[in-house]
Every structure is written in C-alpha cells, then in structure tokens.
Write a protein that holds these residues in place. Sequence first.
Motif, PDB file in Angstrom:
ATOM      1  N   THR A  78      26.502   2.440 -30.981  1.00 14.58           N
ATOM      2  CA  THR A  78      26.460   1.602 -32.172  1.00 14.58           C
ATOM      3  C   THR A  78      25.138   1.828 -32.892  1.00 14.58           C
ATOM      4  O   THR A  78      24.157   2.313 -32.324  1.00 14.58           O
TER       5      THR A  78
ATOM      6  N   THR B 296      25.224   6.240 -37.891  1.00 14.49           N
ATOM      7  CA  THR B 296      26.151   6.457 -39.000  1.00 14.49           C
ATOM      8  C   THR B 296      26.734   7.867 -38.979  1.00 14.49           C
ATOM      9  O   THR B 296      26.020   8.835 -38.703  1.00 14.49           O
ATOM     10  N   CYS B 297      28.026   7.987 -39.296  1.00 14.97           N
ATOM     11  CA  CYS B 297      28.707   9.287 -39.378  1.00 14.97           C
ATOM     12  C   CYS B 297      28.480   9.892 -40.762  1.00 14.97           C
ATOM     13  O   CYS B 297      29.369   9.887 -41.622  1.00 14.97           O
ATOM     14  N   SER B 298      27.280  10.377 -40.988  1.00 16.29           N
ATOM     15  CA  SER B 298      26.920  10.923 -42.293  1.00 16.29           C
ATOM     16  C   SER B 298      25.822  11.949 -42.108  1.00 16.29           C
ATOM     17  O   SER B 298      25.171  12.004 -41.067  1.00 16.29           O
TER      18      SER B 298
ATOM     19  N   ARG C 117      35.903   9.379 -38.919  1.00 18.50           N
ATOM     20  CA  ARG C 117      34.624   8.689 -38.818  1.00 18.50           C
ATOM     21  C   ARG C 117      34.746   7.474 -37.907  1.00 18.50           C
ATOM     22  O   ARG C 117      35.855   7.011 -37.630  1.00 18.50           O
TER      23      ARG C 117
ATOM     24  N   ASP D 214      32.724   3.627 -37.968  1.00 18.11           N
ATOM     25  CA  ASP D 214      31.731   2.887 -38.728  1.00 18.11           C
ATOM     26  C   ASP D 214      30.482   2.669 -37.885  1.00 18.11           C
ATOM     27  O   ASP D 214      30.478   2.882 -36.671  1.00 18.11           O
ATOM     28  N   LYS D 215      29.421   2.251 -38.544  1.00 20.75           N
ATOM     29  CA  LYS D 215      28.104   2.180 -37.908  1.00 20.75           C
ATOM     30  C   LYS D 215      28.114   1.336 -36.644  1.00 20.75           C
ATOM     31  O   LYS D 215      27.436   1.664 -35.651  1.00 20.75           O
ATOM     32  N   GLU D 216      28.869   0.242 -36.618  1.00 17.08           N
ATOM     33  CA  GLU D 216      28.853  -0.667 -35.477  1.00 17.08           C
ATOM     34  C   GLU D 216      29.984  -0.420 -34.483  1.00 17.08           C
ATOM     35  O   GLU D 216      30.221  -1.234 -33.598  1.00 17.08           O
ATOM     36  N   THR D 217      30.700   0.682 -34.639  1.00 15.47           N
ATOM     37  CA  THR D 217      31.734   1.065 -33.677  1.00 15.47           C
ATOM     38  C   THR D 217      31.226   2.234 -32.845  1.00 15.47           C
ATOM     39  O   THR D 217      30.650   3.183 -33.378  1.00 15.47           O
TER      40      THR D 217
ATOM     41  N   TYR E 246      40.136   1.885 -43.866  1.00 19.15           N
ATOM     42  CA  TYR E 246      38.769   1.369 -43.779  1.00 19.15           C
ATOM     43  C   TYR E 246      38.697   0.162 -42.846  1.00 19.15           C
ATOM     44  O   TYR E 246      39.402  -0.833 -43.044  1.00 19.15           O
ATOM     45  N   HIS E 247      37.862   0.262 -41.783  1.00 14.85           N
ATOM     46  CA  HIS E 247      37.666  -0.838 -40.828  1.00 14.85           C
ATOM     47  C   HIS E 247      39.002  -1.418 -40.353  1.00 14.85           C
ATOM     48  O   HIS E 247      39.153  -2.636 -40.199  1.00 14.85           O
TER      49      HIS E 247
END
Length: 252
Positions: A85, A88-90, A118, A120-123, A202-203
Amino acid sequence: MSPPARTQPKAARFRLDRLLASLGYGSRAQIALFLRAGRVTLDGVALHDPAQRIEASEAVFARLDIDGEPADPPPGMAVALNKPTGVTCSRKEAGKLVYDLLPDRFRLREPPLSTVGRLDKETSGLLLLTDDGALLHRLISPKSKIEKRYRARLARPLRGDEADIFASGALMLEGEVKPLLPARFEALGAKEAYVSVSEGRYHQVRRMFAALGNHVEALARDRIGAFALPPDLAEGASLILRAHELEARVRG
C-alpha cells in the motif's frame, strides 16, 4: 512423402552495446567501458567488442553474465510484483511509484515495462508488468474475461446477501448507467471476504461494497486468472518471468 520439418526462425542479432543499452544497463558509451573492463561474459569468457553481434534469445541470455550476475532477459520480459500500500502504479506521479521497487535499469528498458492493469494506491498485492505490448493488450482486453481476486477486510459485518447481489449482474455503481458483470463472492469471516471480478472499473470492489452500505478498510489482490501471488514473495519484492510464461500462468 512427408512434408519437410519446419525450422524455427532465428532470433534477431544485435550489436552488443545496443542490446545491453536497450535493457537499461547504461548508454552505449557506458556499455563500451563495461566491456573493456571485462564485466560482461558469455559462457565465462569476457566479451570486449561493442560491435559484436549476439542473438536476443533466451538461450543466449541464459549464458550471459554482467558483473557475475545473470543478465536480465531480452525483450519479452514480465515481472510479478507484490505491491505494498502507499505505492502508485504510475511513472510520473508524486510519491513512491511501483517502478521505485524495481532495479533502476528497468525504467530504461526499450520497449518499456508497463503495468498489466493497475492497483490503486491503497490496494496491495499482485501486480504484473511486461514489455510485450501484444500480451498486455490480450490480458487486459474485456474479451479475455480474466478474473482478478481480491481479499477485502470490511468495517462492518457482512449482510449475508452479498453473494447473490454480486452474482446477479444487476448491481449498479453510483454514477454509472451500466450494471456490473456477475462477480463471485466468498465469505471468509464476519468482516472479510474474497471477491472475484472480470472487469476493471475504477475502485470497483470498494464501490461494490459501498453500494451495500459497507466500507473496505483493506484490499489486496492475490490472484489474476490462474496466477496466484507466490506466498514467499515478500511485500515490495518481484519475480522475473518470460512473457510466454506469464501468459501460461495467467491462463492456467
């Protein structure tokens, strides 16, 4: 009379300095210095000529060492990463990126490594990357219907009807006009469950539980298709694969 046996096409041959530069080991000038210093060996024999041509094949690279370590695979590479966590995937956003968890040279590979979808940042959990563009598109295409499984820890107890609602194909997410495809659900405890989805909205998993009045406190992906996150792959660690091996493991 039987037809002649097919011969395998020969792998393309490249200048050694160009090939190693494309794998991120440095500029062609830097590679020339590596070679002069005897840092690149094939079958234990130092290679000194930047203009020497070698095959960009698995068979050759299995015999190639740089500074005493096996060389990275040629194009057709894949990576399985256990994403923590907060990452970021970027390639360019502020903060810690998934590429920061990989060797620096991986950022410089050509063709580049790209994430297969991707998180998300907190996954956290299983994230795949590859430099094989055709494979990437095959794996993320909606036509492939590859399931991704997530383990969710929830703020409130399960209602008991989640499996039926998620499987119905009628669940609507807030702000959308098209219902979700059926998803699989497995309760693991009063506040924990597996959810398997074949879409990538998304999410999505977080919003699915939100639609039922619950909140996801922690979310981790542990499987993509038949490819399960290796239990011995620590958070932030990665596993190098060949692209064809990745596809075989995802498709089972």
